[in-house]
Design an enzyme around this catalytic site. Structure first.
Site, PDB file in Angstrom:
ATOM      1  N   CYS A   6       0.199  15.002   9.480  1.00  0.00           N
ATOM      2  CA  CYS A   6      -0.437  14.280   8.332  1.00  0.00           C
ATOM      3  C   CYS A   6      -2.005  14.334   8.261  1.00  0.00           C
ATOM      4  O   CYS A   6      -2.446  14.266   7.382  1.00  0.00           O
ATOM      5  CB  CYS A   6       0.099  12.844   8.070  1.00  0.00           C
ATOM      6  SG  CYS A   6       1.826  12.759   8.021  1.00  0.00           S
ATOM      7  N   ILE A   7      -2.368  14.320   9.353  1.00  0.00           N
ATOM      8  CA  ILE A   7      -3.837  14.496   9.762  1.00  0.00           C
ATOM      9  C   ILE A   7      -4.492  15.593   9.921  1.00  0.00           C
ATOM     10  O   ILE A   7      -5.670  15.732  10.238  1.00  0.00           O
ATOM     11  CB  ILE A   7      -4.277  13.373  10.783  1.00  0.00           C
ATOM     12  CG1 ILE A   7      -3.691  13.645  12.352  1.00  0.00           C
ATOM     13  CG2 ILE A   7      -3.547  11.705  10.799  1.00  0.00           C
ATOM     14  CD1 ILE A   7      -4.556  12.946  13.337  1.00  0.00           C
TER      15      ILE A   7
END
Length: 348
Positions: free
Chosen positions: A335-336
């Protein structure tokens, strides 16, 4: 040059995550509400661990709010990590960054989706809604604006015509309520350069992104997928994960292949401030010749997941890092991060 038509018409498609990368894009934690469970200082240290692990394999470019460069440099400097000052609201480049595409000439394009903070979870996402266009301009990629609310964590591709996504997220009324499933499918096919979509149903319980697929299943090679399961029939995730597994077992990709389905067990239910964290070994980053995957402090589960990754990713160096603090913010390593595929400059 801006184009109002879809990328597929011009031969662009999103390559699989195992396609060679130019770099990985990340953004430095800055949103106090997102990191209220652990605090910004711990969040920054957690991101630095991820960035330095990825930087073993490929360059990392880190977006940092103006005025916060010192903390990023102190924790990341000298590790194949470039720092760029850019005003941002939050730090999830998978969802807010551009989705990068290539064509057969290996020219680069980028899709700029509409971002609405995961269905309106946060009041202000105006700066994050500009990140994709900044990345596309910085990389000198071909720009495509997609008139669709979408996050990069809500789909996976195999680079050979197949998209994997979830109904819970893409058909949610807080994203594109004016569009039918068929209309959303057509947008995805046209903007990701694909042919076929496989719809899973539900994501993890408590996922504030409304069931992003990058927590529950992913492509690991042509014709092969990795799926999250639990053996605990009392776990509220049991039936939804089992259903996703059955869908994958009975599905075929765009080239007509029946999937070879591998499974990894979710770690035990873990709570922080009374809320269950959406922990998943599926949420990893595939770098150039390297995999950066999470560990959650459950020795047997972490070890079995690591051993599985060694088996299913031959030729890759597997790096497992403590990622519990990253997941405390509502997402994981995948996600990052946002990969930028290797490409050639567009010919003017």
């Amino acid at each position: 040059m801006n184009m109002n038509t879809a990328p597929k018409q011009y031969g662009f498609y999103m390559p699989a995550e195992w396609y060679p990368h130019e770099r990985c894009w990340m953004a430095w934690p800055c949103h106090h509400e997102t990191w209220s469970k652990i605090g910004l200082d711990k969040a920054k240290m957690a991101y630095a661990r991820v960035a330095k692990a990825i930087a073993q394999f490929e360059p990392v470019t880190l977006l940092v709010n103006p005025g916060d460069e010192d903390s990023a440099e102190n924790l990341c400097k000298g590790h194949n990590i470039e720092i760029i000052s850019l005003p941002i609201n939050d730090s999830w480049t998978r969802d807010t960054g551009a989705t990068f595409l290539i064509n057969n000439e290996r020219q680069l394009a980028g899709v700029d989706w509409i971002h609405n903070a995961w269905g309106g979870n946060y009041a202000d996402c105006s700066l994050d809604n500009l990140i994709a266009s900044h990345l596309i301009k910085y990389t000198e990629a071909q720009y495509f604006h997609a008139p669709l609310v979408m996050e990069g964590g809500s789909f996976h591709v195999d680079g050979e015509g197949t998209i994997l996504t979830s109904k819970e997220c893409l058909l949610n009324s807080n994203r594109n309520p004016h569009l039918s499933q068929q209309e959303i499918e057509q947008y995805l096919i046209n903007y990701l350069g694909a042919e076929r979509i496989i719809w899973l149903n539900m994501g993890l319980i408590g996922d504030e992104t409304d069931g992003h697929v990058d927590e529950i299943a992913t492509f690991i090679a042509p014709g092969k997928v990795l799926c999250l399961i639990t053996k605990d029939k009392e776990d509220p995730n049991y039936h939804r994960l089992q259903e996703n597994f059955e869908i994958l077992k009975s599905s075929k990709d765009a080239r007509g292949r029946t999937f070879e389905v591998y499974t990894v067990e979710q770690p035990p239910a873990t709570y922080l401030n009374g809320e269950r964290l959406t922990l998943s070994y599926i949420n990893f980053y595939m770098a150039n010749q390297g995999i950066v995957m999470p560990a959650f402090g459950y020795e047997s589960f972490d070890r079995l997941a690591y051993q599985l990754f060694v088996q299913i990713f031959p030729g890759y160096q597997i790096t497992q890092i403590d990622a519990l603090d990253v997941f405390s913010g509502g997402g994981g390593i995948h996600c990052i991060t946002q990969q930028q595929p290797k490409s050639h400059k567009l010919v003017e």
